[in-house]
Motif scaffolding. Sequence first.
Motif, PDB file in Angstrom:
ATOM      1  N   ASN A 278      73.641  17.535 -79.120  1.00  0.00           N
ATOM      2  CA  ASN A 278      72.951  16.311 -78.708  1.00  0.00           C
ATOM      3  C   ASN A 278      71.672  16.038 -79.513  1.00  0.00           C
ATOM      4  O   ASN A 278      70.561  16.116 -78.992  1.00  0.00           O
ATOM      5  CB  ASN A 278      72.630  16.355 -77.211  1.00  0.00           C
ATOM      6  CG  ASN A 278      73.811  16.754 -76.357  1.00  0.00           C
ATOM      7  OD1 ASN A 278      73.757  17.733 -75.627  1.00  0.00           O
ATOM      8  ND2 ASN A 278      74.904  16.012 -76.459  1.00  0.00           N
ATOM      9  N   PRO A 279      71.824  15.671 -80.772  1.00  0.00           N
ATOM     10  CA  PRO A 279      70.657  15.252 -81.557  1.00  0.00           C
ATOM     11  C   PRO A 279      70.228  13.838 -81.168  1.00  0.00           C
ATOM     12  O   PRO A 279      71.010  12.898 -81.262  1.00  0.00           O
ATOM     13  CB  PRO A 279      71.170  15.306 -82.998  1.00  0.00           C
ATOM     14  CG  PRO A 279      72.645  15.064 -82.885  1.00  0.00           C
ATOM     15  CD  PRO A 279      73.060  15.673 -81.578  1.00  0.00           C
ATOM     16  N   PHE A 280      68.976  13.703 -80.732  1.00  0.00           N
ATOM     17  CA  PHE A 280      68.464  12.407 -80.295  1.00  0.00           C
ATOM     18  C   PHE A 280      67.552  11.758 -81.326  1.00  0.00           C
ATOM     19  O   PHE A 280      67.273  10.566 -81.231  1.00  0.00           O
ATOM     20  CB  PHE A 280      67.697  12.564 -78.980  1.00  0.00           C
ATOM     21  CG  PHE A 280      68.537  12.355 -77.749  1.00  0.00           C
ATOM     22  CD1 PHE A 280      68.311  11.283 -76.916  1.00  0.00           C
ATOM     23  CD2 PHE A 280      69.568  13.230 -77.439  1.00  0.00           C
ATOM     24  CE1 PHE A 280      69.097  11.081 -75.782  1.00  0.00           C
ATOM     25  CE2 PHE A 280      70.350  13.048 -76.314  1.00  0.00           C
ATOM     26  CZ  PHE A 280      70.117  11.970 -75.482  1.00  0.00           C
ATOM     27  N   ALA A 281      67.061  12.506 -82.284  1.00  0.00           N
ATOM     28  CA  ALA A 281      65.995  12.009 -83.162  1.00  0.00           C
ATOM     29  C   ALA A 281      66.531  11.547 -84.509  1.00  0.00           C
ATOM     30  O   ALA A 281      67.622  11.934 -84.954  1.00  0.00           O
ATOM     31  CB  ALA A 281      64.949  13.099 -83.384  1.00  0.00           C
TER      32      ALA A 281
ATOM     33  N   THR B 191      68.049  19.064 -82.209  1.00  0.00           N
ATOM     34  CA  THR B 191      68.953  18.801 -81.097  1.00  0.00           C
ATOM     35  C   THR B 191      68.233  19.179 -79.810  1.00  0.00           C
ATOM     36  O   THR B 191      67.394  20.083 -79.796  1.00  0.00           O
ATOM     37  CB  THR B 191      70.266  19.599 -81.195  1.00  0.00           C
ATOM     38  OG1 THR B 191      69.990  21.005 -81.018  1.00  0.00           O
ATOM     39  CG2 THR B 191      70.940  19.383 -82.540  1.00  0.00           C
ATOM     40  N   ILE B 192      68.559  18.502 -78.708  1.00  0.00           N
ATOM     41  CA  ILE B 192      67.840  18.771 -77.462  1.00  0.00           C
ATOM     42  C   ILE B 192      68.435  19.943 -76.698  1.00  0.00           C
ATOM     43  O   ILE B 192      67.787  20.500 -75.808  1.00  0.00           O
ATOM     44  CB  ILE B 192      67.777  17.529 -76.563  1.00  0.00           C
ATOM     45  CG1 ILE B 192      69.169  17.110 -76.091  1.00  0.00           C
ATOM     46  CG2 ILE B 192      67.085  16.386 -77.282  1.00  0.00           C
ATOM     47  CD1 ILE B 192      69.148  16.084 -74.969  1.00  0.00           C
ATOM     48  N   LEU B 193      69.663  20.332 -77.017  1.00  0.00           N
ATOM     49  CA  LEU B 193      70.322  21.443 -76.350  1.00  0.00           C
ATOM     50  C   LEU B 193      71.056  22.297 -77.376  1.00  0.00           C
ATOM     51  O   LEU B 193      71.128  21.968 -78.550  1.00  0.00           O
ATOM     52  CB  LEU B 193      71.314  20.933 -75.289  1.00  0.00           C
ATOM     53  CG  LEU B 193      70.724  20.179 -74.095  1.00  0.00           C
ATOM     54  CD1 LEU B 193      71.842  19.606 -73.229  1.00  0.00           C
ATOM     55  CD2 LEU B 193      69.815  21.070 -73.263  1.00  0.00           C
TER      56      LEU B 193
ATOM     57  N   ASN C  94      57.128  28.434 -77.407  1.00  0.00           N
ATOM     58  CA  ASN C  94      57.467  27.360 -78.340  1.00  0.00           C
ATOM     59  C   ASN C  94      57.932  26.085 -77.637  1.00  0.00           C
ATOM     60  O   ASN C  94      57.930  25.016 -78.244  1.00  0.00           O
ATOM     61  CB  ASN C  94      58.558  27.817 -79.309  1.00  0.00           C
ATOM     62  CG  ASN C  94      58.053  28.842 -80.289  1.00  0.00           C
ATOM     63  OD1 ASN C  94      56.892  28.797 -80.694  1.00  0.00           O
ATOM     64  ND2 ASN C  94      58.905  29.786 -80.668  1.00  0.00           N
ATOM     65  N   GLY C  95      58.360  26.186 -76.374  1.00  0.00           N
ATOM     66  CA  GLY C  95      58.858  25.018 -75.666  1.00  0.00           C
ATOM     67  C   GLY C  95      60.353  24.850 -75.838  1.00  0.00           C
ATOM     68  O   GLY C  95      61.020  25.643 -76.521  1.00  0.00           O
ATOM     69  N   ILE C  96      60.880  23.801 -75.221  1.00  0.00           N
ATOM     70  CA  ILE C  96      62.328  23.549 -75.257  1.00  0.00           C
ATOM     71  C   ILE C  96      62.595  22.051 -75.437  1.00  0.00           C
ATOM     72  O   ILE C  96      61.731  21.212 -75.230  1.00  0.00           O
ATOM     73  CB  ILE C  96      63.040  24.046 -73.980  1.00  0.00           C
ATOM     74  CG1 ILE C  96      62.520  23.287 -72.745  1.00  0.00           C
ATOM     75  CG2 ILE C  96      62.882  25.542 -73.803  1.00  0.00           C
ATOM     76  CD1 ILE C  96      63.317  23.558 -71.472  1.00  0.00           C
ATOM     77  N   SER C  97      63.814  21.752 -75.828  1.00  0.00           N
ATOM     78  CA  SER C  97      64.371  20.391 -75.881  1.00  0.00           C
ATOM     79  C   SER C  97      63.521  19.418 -76.697  1.00  0.00           C
ATOM     80  O   SER C  97      62.839  18.550 -76.155  1.00  0.00           O
ATOM     81  CB  SER C  97      64.583  19.852 -74.463  1.00  0.00           C
ATOM     82  OG  SER C  97      65.544  20.624 -73.780  1.00  0.00           O
TER      83      SER C  97
END
Length: 459
Positions: free
Chosen positions: A294-297, A311-313, A346-349
Amino acid sequence: MNPFLRAVAAALLLVPGAIHAQSPADVTPVVSFSGPNGSTPYSSLLPSADGNFYGTTYRGGASAFPGLGTVFRLTTNGSLTTLASFNTTNGAKPFASLIQHPDGNLYGTTSEGGTNGIGTIFRITTNGLLTSLYSFTTNSGEKPSARLTLGNDGDLYGTAQLGGSKDQGTIFRVTTNGSLTILFSLGDTNGAVPYAELLQATDGHLYGTTTSGGTWNLGAVFRVTTNGVFTVLYSFDNTNGAKPYGGLIQGTGGILYGTTAYGGTNDSGTVFRITTNGSFLNLHSFVGDPDGANPFATLLRGSDGFLYGTTILGGASDINGSWGTVFQISTNGLFASLATFHFDANGISPYGGLVQDASGSLYTTTSSQGTGLRGTVVRLKPGQPFLEASRTSANNFRVAWNAWLGKSYQVQSTTNLSQPNWADLGGAFTATNSQIAITNSTLLGSSRFHRVKLLLPSP
């Protein structure tokens, strides 16, 4: 080979199965959002001529929890300044990144707020003076989620998700003083609900994507002139991708590149290329693990000529799963996963795309987690190679490592770790695949140790 090289080296004793291959990028958090300083950044950063980054967060700021979003300035060493907090009157919930006009000011959109509660266009100085330029109406558009595009004429061009004559989105032009002109109202087979920014290509026309509409109602690629003459170039049918949330970039030869968030072989999204006449080629279908989903950018064309995205996932799973990736792909479809996000600092999604600084480091935002639990900004750069070793036969050993496409690596050996005198084992390898592997009988030996160096141009 460039004689001025510095090396990042990883040494190891080669024993079968001793080391598991890891991502070829080092990921470092630059700042973590916690709410008051912003929350949930969905957009890319803007590298500015003053050496700072500027960006937006969808939530957080001075308004009551969970906040209505912020505009911030960020230095490369992680010093963050909140320039403005949205309060509904001046806009709310900015989904998009900023653009810097030649006049030195920053321009952006909010997806809500303003006079009618359905979004605004704003201007802000690098010192934080914010001016609301335009409040959307149901006729001109609703819920703009895309970055504005600076046209060759000095005007700004953009899209709104909804509104217009069919309530399925608009394409508009706006001056820096806030005078807005509707260029086209989207809907049905023309495409509908655009999330992404427009691209002004070298031919002077604007190109974009829609998340729905088109022949199969799964999104489309379109061209529109600055006077509003509209053409559908391609409609997605799921097998070749579906629902492109990201915009387009232009590479050499005038070819356009983009992503779809869904569809493809595994319904996890795709990377594609398309000519300005609509000739389409799918470059990559995402699997989920290990390459992402799921690439959103919108993609970034790096200084090395490769394309970079998020990708967000998906990604390489650990005990906490996998929550997005950073990837690299050539214009011919050669793919490498550079990093996977997990539940850590680092964070996620990452919904936002990547930007690159003068040193070649990549930056992106993550929408959640990090030490402040509300998202992060992270920096990526080529990391130390981590090796896998295995015996392929009685006389041969195989050594492999995940690689950053286009980077050069050198295998070395020594017989004494206490006083190592490392010698090159053959020539350097330039990565033309996501993994480099060598099989050689000279790798065997009870007193022989090996390492691999990542060769980087000297700064």
